[in-house]
Design a protein around this motif. Structure first.
Motif, PDB file in Angstrom:
ATOM      1  N   LYS A   2     -31.773 -21.051  18.513  1.00 15.52           N
ATOM      2  CA  LYS A   2     -33.491 -21.159  19.036  1.00 15.52           C
ATOM      3  C   LYS A   2     -34.277 -22.286  19.537  1.00 15.52           C
ATOM      4  CE  LYS A   2     -34.455 -18.700  14.582  1.00 15.52           C
ATOM      5  NZ  LYS A   2     -35.152 -18.467  13.334  1.00 15.52           N
ATOM      6  N   HIS A   3     -34.551 -21.700  19.931  1.00 15.16           N
ATOM      7  CA  HIS A   3     -35.813 -23.031  21.148  1.00 15.16           C
ATOM      8  C   HIS A   3     -37.278 -23.423  20.430  1.00 15.16           C
ATOM      9  CE1 HIS A   3     -32.377 -22.908  24.644  1.00 15.16           C
ATOM     10  NE2 HIS A   3     -32.137 -21.909  24.028  1.00 15.16           N
ATOM     11  N   ARG A   4     -37.346 -24.233  20.629  1.00 17.84           N
ATOM     12  CA  ARG A   4     -39.064 -24.838  19.975  1.00 17.84           C
ATOM     13  C   ARG A   4     -39.826 -24.510  20.999  1.00 17.84           C
ATOM     14  NH1 ARG A   4     -38.310 -28.647  15.381  1.00 17.84           N
ATOM     15  NH2 ARG A   4     -36.242 -27.808  14.360  1.00 17.84           N
ATOM     16  N   SER A   5     -41.356 -24.169  20.768  1.00 16.03           N
ATOM     17  CA  SER A   5     -41.675 -23.754  21.866  1.00 16.03           C
ATOM     18  C   SER A   5     -42.701 -24.859  22.382  1.00 16.03           C
ATOM     19  CB  SER A   5     -42.927 -22.559  21.895  1.00 16.03           C
ATOM     20  OG  SER A   5     -42.031 -21.750  21.793  1.00 16.03           O
TER      21      SER A   5
END
Length: 100
Positions: free
Chosen positions: A97-100
Motif C-alpha cells: 500500500k502506497h501512501r498518497s
C-alpha cells in the motif's frame, strides 16, 4: 574479464533489469509516458529486458569461447528465473500500500 565475473555480471544485471519495469514509470527507464504503465506494458518491457540481458550473456559467452547449444529447457529455466528476479519489484508496485 574472467568467466566467473561475466556470469555474475549477467546475473546481477538480470536482477536489476527484471525489476526495472516495476520500479520506473518510464518506458525502458528513458521514455516518459503520458499515462501510467499498465501490467501488460510492464510485462512486455520485461520481455525486452530479458532478451537484451540474454543477448549480453551470449556475447560474453562467445568472447570466452564457443557458445554452448541451448534447447527449449534453457529458455524455460532462464525465463522463470527472470520472473523470479522480478518478484520484489512486482511486490513493491502491486502488493504494497502506497501512501498518497
Amino acid at each position: 574479464m574472467s568467466q566467473t565475473a561475466s556470469v555474475w555480471l549477467v546475473v546481477l544485471l538480470a536482477l536489476v533489469m527484471a525489476n526495472m519495469p516495476f520500479i520506473s514509470n518510464r518506458l525502458f527507464a528513458i521514455i516518459t509516458l503520458k499515462s501510467s504503465k499498465n501490467l501488460a506494458v510492464r510485462v512486455a518491457e520485461m520481455l525486452v529486458w530479458y532478451l537484451l540481458v540474454g543477448g549480453l550473456g551470449m556475447y560474453l559467452e562467445q568472447r570466452n569461447g564457443q557458445i554452448a547449444p541451448q534447447g527449449w529447457e534453457f529458455y524455460a529455466i532462464t525465463g522463470t528465473l527472470f520472473l523470479t528476479f522480478a518478484f520484489p519489484g512486482f511486490t513493491y508496485r502491486y502488493l504494497f500500500k502506497h501512501r498518497s
